[in-house]
Design a protein around this motif. Sequence first.
Motif, mmCIF file in Angstrom:
data_model
loop_
_atom_site.group_PDB
_atom_site.id
_atom_site.type_symbol
_atom_site.label_atom_id
_atom_site.label_comp_id
_atom_site.label_asym_id
_atom_site.label_seq_id
_atom_site.Cartn_x
_atom_site.Cartn_y
_atom_site.Cartn_z
ATOM 1 N N GLN A 172 -3.829 -3.868 7.169
ATOM 2 C CA GLN A 172 -3.816 -2.487 6.702
ATOM 3 C C GLN A 172 -2.442 -1.823 6.825
ATOM 4 N N SER A 173 -1.564 -2.369 7.646
ATOM 5 C CA SER A 173 -0.232 -1.782 7.808
ATOM 6 C C SER A 173 0.619 -1.898 6.549
ATOM 7 N N LEU A 174 0.258 -2.769 5.631
ATOM 8 C CA LEU A 174 1.163 -3.122 4.541
ATOM 9 C C LEU A 174 1.168 -2.138 3.376
ATOM 10 N N PHE A 175 0.189 -1.230 3.325
ATOM 11 C CA PHE A 175 0.173 -0.259 2.223
ATOM 12 C C PHE A 175 -0.532 0.999 2.693
ATOM 13 N N ASP A 176 -0.027 2.135 2.255
ATOM 14 C CA ASP A 176 -0.585 3.424 2.648
ATOM 15 C C ASP A 176 -2.025 3.556 2.145
ATOM 16 N N GLY A 177 -2.961 3.578 3.091
ATOM 17 C CA GLY A 177 -4.369 3.644 2.726
ATOM 18 C C GLY A 177 -4.786 4.963 2.113
ATOM 19 N N THR A 178 -3.933 5.992 2.197
ATOM 20 C CA THR A 178 -4.260 7.290 1.606
ATOM 21 C C THR A 178 -3.723 7.431 0.182
ATOM 22 N N HIS A 179 -3.013 6.424 -0.304
ATOM 23 C CA HIS A 179 -2.383 6.531 -1.623
ATOM 24 C C HIS A 179 -3.390 6.277 -2.748
ATOM 25 N N ARG A 180 -3.137 6.874 -3.890
ATOM 26 C CA ARG A 180 -4.070 6.750 -5.022
ATOM 27 C C ARG A 180 -4.132 5.335 -5.584
ATOM 28 N N ASN A 181 -3.157 4.490 -5.260
ATOM 29 C CA ASN A 181 -3.187 3.107 -5.740
ATOM 30 C C ASN A 181 -3.943 2.170 -4.803
ATOM 31 N N PHE A 182 -4.367 2.671 -3.651
ATOM 32 C CA PHE A 182 -5.039 1.806 -2.678
ATOM 33 C C PHE A 182 -6.448 1.483 -3.144
ATOM 34 N N ALA A 183 -6.774 0.191 -3.161
ATOM 35 C CA ALA A 183 -8.085 -0.263 -3.629
ATOM 36 C C ALA A 183 -8.995 -0.727 -2.502
ATOM 37 N N GLY A 184 -8.472 -0.863 -1.283
ATOM 38 C CA GLY A 184 -9.292 -1.301 -0.158
ATOM 39 C C GLY A 184 -8.803 -2.612 0.421
ATOM 40 N N ASP A 185 -9.612 -3.176 1.305
ATOM 41 C CA ASP A 185 -9.229 -4.417 1.975
ATOM 42 C C ASP A 185 -10.158 -5.549 1.567
ATOM 43 N N LEU A 186 -9.553 -6.712 1.363
ATOM 44 C CA LEU A 186 -10.313 -7.928 1.071
ATOM 45 C C LEU A 186 -10.334 -8.753 2.351
ATOM 46 N N GLY A 187 -11.445 -8.736 3.025
ATOM 47 C CA GLY A 187 -11.581 -9.467 4.270
ATOM 48 C C GLY A 187 -13.032 -9.502 4.669
ATOM 49 N N VAL A 188 -13.289 -9.705 5.945
ATOM 50 C CA VAL A 188 -14.659 -9.688 6.455
ATOM 51 C C VAL A 188 -15.212 -8.273 6.309
ATOM 52 N N GLY A 189 -16.373 -8.147 5.713
ATOM 53 C CA GLY A 189 -16.978 -6.835 5.502
ATOM 54 C C GLY A 189 -16.408 -6.072 4.334
ATOM 55 N N ALA A 190 -15.723 -6.755 3.408
ATOM 56 C CA ALA A 190 -15.134 -6.076 2.252
ATOM 57 C C ALA A 190 -16.211 -5.422 1.400
ATOM 58 N N ASP A 191 -15.831 -4.341 0.748
ATOM 59 C CA ASP A 191 -16.746 -3.643 -0.144
ATOM 60 C C ASP A 191 -17.138 -4.551 -1.301
ATOM 61 N N ALA A 192 -18.433 -4.647 -1.549
ATOM 62 C CA ALA A 192 -18.918 -5.516 -2.628
ATOM 63 C C ALA A 192 -18.358 -5.095 -3.985
ATOM 64 N N GLY A 193 -18.132 -3.795 -4.162
ATOM 65 C CA GLY A 193 -17.571 -3.323 -5.422
ATOM 66 C C GLY A 193 -16.155 -3.833 -5.649
ATOM 67 N N LEU A 194 -15.346 -3.835 -4.591
ATOM 68 C CA LEU A 194 -13.986 -4.357 -4.714
ATOM 69 C C LEU A 194 -14.010 -5.853 -5.005
ATOM 70 N N VAL A 195 -14.884 -6.570 -4.344
ATOM 71 C CA VAL A 195 -14.985 -8.005 -4.582
ATOM 72 C C VAL A 195 -15.361 -8.276 -6.039
#
Length: 584
Positions: A243-266
């Motif tokens: 999560q350190s690699l991109f500002d999570g509050t930015h409008r381009n942030f799509a979420g994290d791909l990992g354990v427990g990732a959002d099914a919509g993002l996947v």
Amino acid sequence: MKRVAQARSGGKLLADALVAQGVTHAFCVPGESYLDLLDGLYSVRNRLQLVTCRFEAGAVHMAEAHGKLTGRPGVAIVTRGPGACHAAIGVHVAQQDSTPLVLLVGQIPVEETDRESFQEVDYRRMFSPIAKWVTQIDDAKRIPEIMAHAFDVAVSGRPGPVVVAISEEMQKHLVTVPDIGPAEVLPPHPAPEAITRLSAMLARAQRPLAILGGSGWTAEGRKAIADYLIANDLPVAVSFRRQSLFDGTHRNFAGDLGVGADAGLVARAKEADLILAIGTRLGEPVSQGYTLLDMAGATPIVHVHQERTEIGRVYRPALGIVSDLNAFAAAARATQPVAKPVWADWRKTLHGQRLKQAEAPDYEGPLNLARALQALEKVLPDDTIFTTDAGNFATWPTRFTHVKERQDFLGPTNGAMGYGVPSAIGAKITFPERPVICFVGDGGFMMTGQEIATAFHHAVNPVILVFNNQMYGTIRMYQERTYPHRVSGTALTNPDFAKFIEAFGGHGEVVETTEEFVPAVQRALASGKPAIVEVRTNPEQVTNRATITDLREQAAKAGGAATPSAPAARTPAPAPRRTTPRPR
């Protein structure tokens, strides 16, 4: 007049070699197998801080956190046999997290080799599967050479751990050799045509997705890659615990791909027509068990990595770029953005999904952890360092909070329980001026929570948030999915965690409601002491998306295990509320 080098013991040479490589901190549990090195470290105590820890795994986790935050090899020192075995978990973390680390291990006298001497272990055989290089120093004259190479290997290509065994009697030998400092090595840059080809592929895309991961990023490199991705209006996902690699509050942030990732993002990632995999290995957590993409390359992948052997290891890329990540970021930022990209709606959709999944549901009970964490996010300083342990609890801050541009987030990508507390202490020792917040479950805390003594010993004050649901929550989740009602081995009995730290003279609080959470953390931060805030969560709410009852019903519908004939094991009742006043 030419200065004549003086003879030094192997122990003193080892200490001087660490200083020569720019080491500022070393984390250790002392042992008789390296008494001479300890004595050498005494001689350099004004240039290198020796951090005394309580358990070898904790020492290596602290060193690994130091390596993550600085980009320089973290250094841990442990004794032979049991000490090395305890340290192995930290080496595995450094391997899977691609963190530069040098572990020094005391060793038996050389003449006793292969007699199964007291605490004898062949470290080359033991560590070779999980370390970049394993060696042993038996000749004191070679200390500067081997130590310099150890640090070079730890940071080269894909960073990782190096293990150096130091035989006991070698440390006593007197030799006359010069110190060897770091070599100035220019980082590999992208091939001349790499960025041009990348731009051409991006211009043809309709639904591109960038996935950021890996290690070795500098602050300037993180800014450069963010500038490039934002200039091209690309949706950006981060890989597991990056999560350190991109500002999570930015409008381009799509979420994290990992354990427990959002099914919509996947689901959206599977629809992408171009993947920019920058730094990530596209390993098992990121690829959702190697199901996210077609391994033969049906979805074009541009894979950027420092290590050539990682490109195409599982997924065949349309374009592989071998480069230092920061050098790639600088080169990419220097190019013209794609003219009139057509994916604005695609980016908005992915960001909108991220915002939607971060909305807090109405959970049962007096504590809504999602809302509590979101309230905390608003009041924490912009330079906060977060560390996390492994477990189901860790998916709550990942889902409901956002790491900002100047904040750091450290977590074990290999899922090592017991990482959280030591890494928080290591982070606070590395950057004492920055606030450090640790997320840890009751199971993980009881594995390495004794390292809080190290925080007191070295006068640092991390704040530890212990999420207490009185169970090994992740395993209980899988248990209920596969063997509903048959609770076996996953229930826990815990102490009063607030009283635990109060016994050291620290700051302890207990939280049981949403409204209590933020004020308790603020008081902990203001106390100036090592602090624990015990957060008593609802055991029924085993994940942020399902209760135990939900999992049992899903298993029944899927034809899972039948209702048991014998009574099911019971989760222990929550500990009673404290009757003593909370600190104010």
